[in-house]
Write an enzyme that holds these catalytic residues in place. Structure first.
Site, PDB file in Angstrom:
ATOM      1  N   TYR A 172      28.501  66.008  73.602  1.00 30.39           N
ATOM      2  CA  TYR A 172      29.023  65.064  72.736  1.00 30.39           C
ATOM      3  C   TYR A 172      30.060  65.939  71.700  1.00 30.39           C
ATOM      4  O   TYR A 172      31.361  65.564  71.415  1.00 30.39           O
ATOM      5  CB  TYR A 172      28.120  64.130  71.922  1.00 30.39           C
ATOM      6  CG  TYR A 172      28.893  63.126  70.939  1.00 30.39           C
ATOM      7  CD1 TYR A 172      29.552  62.175  71.206  1.00 30.39           C
ATOM      8  CD2 TYR A 172      28.941  63.556  69.456  1.00 30.39           C
ATOM      9  CE1 TYR A 172      30.142  61.267  70.490  1.00 30.39           C
ATOM     10  CE2 TYR A 172      29.377  62.703  68.575  1.00 30.39           C
ATOM     11  CZ  TYR A 172      30.048  61.696  68.945  1.00 30.39           C
ATOM     12  OH  TYR A 172      30.676  60.854  68.019  1.00 30.39           O
ATOM     13  N   LYS A 179      34.383  66.235  71.125  1.00 29.36           N
ATOM     14  CA  LYS A 179      34.689  65.780  69.670  1.00 29.36           C
ATOM     15  C   LYS A 179      35.518  66.923  69.200  1.00 29.36           C
ATOM     16  O   LYS A 179      36.543  66.593  68.636  1.00 29.36           O
ATOM     17  CB  LYS A 179      33.736  65.416  68.695  1.00 29.36           C
ATOM     18  CG  LYS A 179      33.178  63.937  69.160  1.00 29.36           C
ATOM     19  CD  LYS A 179      34.266  62.884  69.207  1.00 29.36           C
ATOM     20  CE  LYS A 179      33.707  61.667  69.596  1.00 29.36           C
ATOM     21  NZ  LYS A 179      34.708  60.575  69.571  1.00 29.36           N
ATOM     22  N   SER A 231      34.913  63.393  65.362  1.00 33.34           N
ATOM     23  CA  SER A 231      33.450  63.402  64.677  1.00 33.34           C
ATOM     24  C   SER A 231      33.314  64.719  63.719  1.00 33.34           C
ATOM     25  O   SER A 231      34.058  65.641  64.134  1.00 33.34           O
ATOM     26  CB  SER A 231      32.405  63.159  65.591  1.00 33.34           C
ATOM     27  OG  SER A 231      31.038  63.653  64.945  1.00 33.34           O
TER      28      SER A 231
END
Length: 254
Positions: free
Chosen positions: A160, A164, A147
């Protein structure tokens, strides 16, 4: 160099998180290019529906449910692929978790554990299992869906974003050590994409008003705009590409 650079005929491709979103779009595209796609995610019924649709369209697909955060399920998944097909040519590590949205200091430790388990440990385990199966044939391609948050942390998406960033470094580590086996390992970094996974952002007008001015193309991506980046990286067109990240973000990071 072959003239059909994107031809995946006779290749076995495993795509996780394939019941919807980027995973589904990727699975459909790989099948269109001739791969037999093994679809995986948590719910068998959802996978069966996508597989049936691919087959109805003339493609080849199988559905095997497995939770990306369950080590035993991942081991069974790869074992079943080996037993059915005797090989694995492509892995797209796409399934992910993002259970918490809020200030990083308020992140419940249970949410930290879950996000790390799926997004880091699950990716690592599946890449390790897949690479050993690919090693037998002396070639293979792995694409990890990371991401842009792995480069620039997203607001209220701390854990998160951290996972990533780990996926990006994991990609480089696997690329270096698996290259002697003929296995290429790369990552795709999507920007904001119109999926159920990102619906907390894409369906919130206040959030969109915040993000869209930072995207030069001025809009959110569709899943079928991310999938071609994966196709390129798993195809012969990228035969000399490994350890890299391909950003598909409408110019956000530019």
């Amino acid at each position: 160099m072959p003239t059909q650079l994107f031809d995946l005929k006779d290749r076995i491709a495993l795509v996780t998180g394939a019941s919807r979103g980027i995973g589904e779009a990727t699975a459909r595209l790989l099948a269109e290019q001739g791969a037999h796609v093994v679809l995986s995610s948590r719910k068998q019924a959802d996978l069966d529906a996508v597989a049936a649709s691919i087959i109805a369209g003339g493609g080849k697909a199988s559905a095997i449910a497995a939770h990306q955060g369950d080590s035993e399920a991942l081991a069974r998944l790869v074992t079943e692929i080996d037993q059915r097909f005797g090989r694995l040519d492509i892995l797209v590590n796409n399934a992910a978790a993002n259970p918490y949205f809020g200030h990083i200091s308020d992140t419940p430790m249970g949410m930290v554990d879950k996000t790390l388990q799926v997004n880091v440990k699950g990716y690592f385990e599946l890449a390790a299992l897949a690479s050993k199966l690919m090693q037998r044939n002396g070639e293979g391609a792995i694409v990890n869906i990371a991401s842009i948050n792995g480069v620039t942390p997203g607001p209220m998406q701390g854990i998160y974003s951290i996972t990533k960033a780990a996926v990006i470094n994991m990609t480089k580590a696997f690329a270096r050590e698996c290259a002697p086996w003929g296995i290429r390992v790369n990552a795709v970094l999507p920007g904001l994409t119109d999926t159920k996974f990102a619906s907390a952002l894409t369906t919130n007008q206040e959030m969109l008003d915040h993000f869209l001015p930072s995207i030069p193309l001025g809009r959110v991506a569709q899943p079928n705009e991310i999938a071609p980046a994966v196709l390129y990286l798993v195809s012969d067109a990228a035969s000399y590409v490994t350890g890299t990240t391909l950003t598909v973000d409408g110019g956000f990071l530019s």
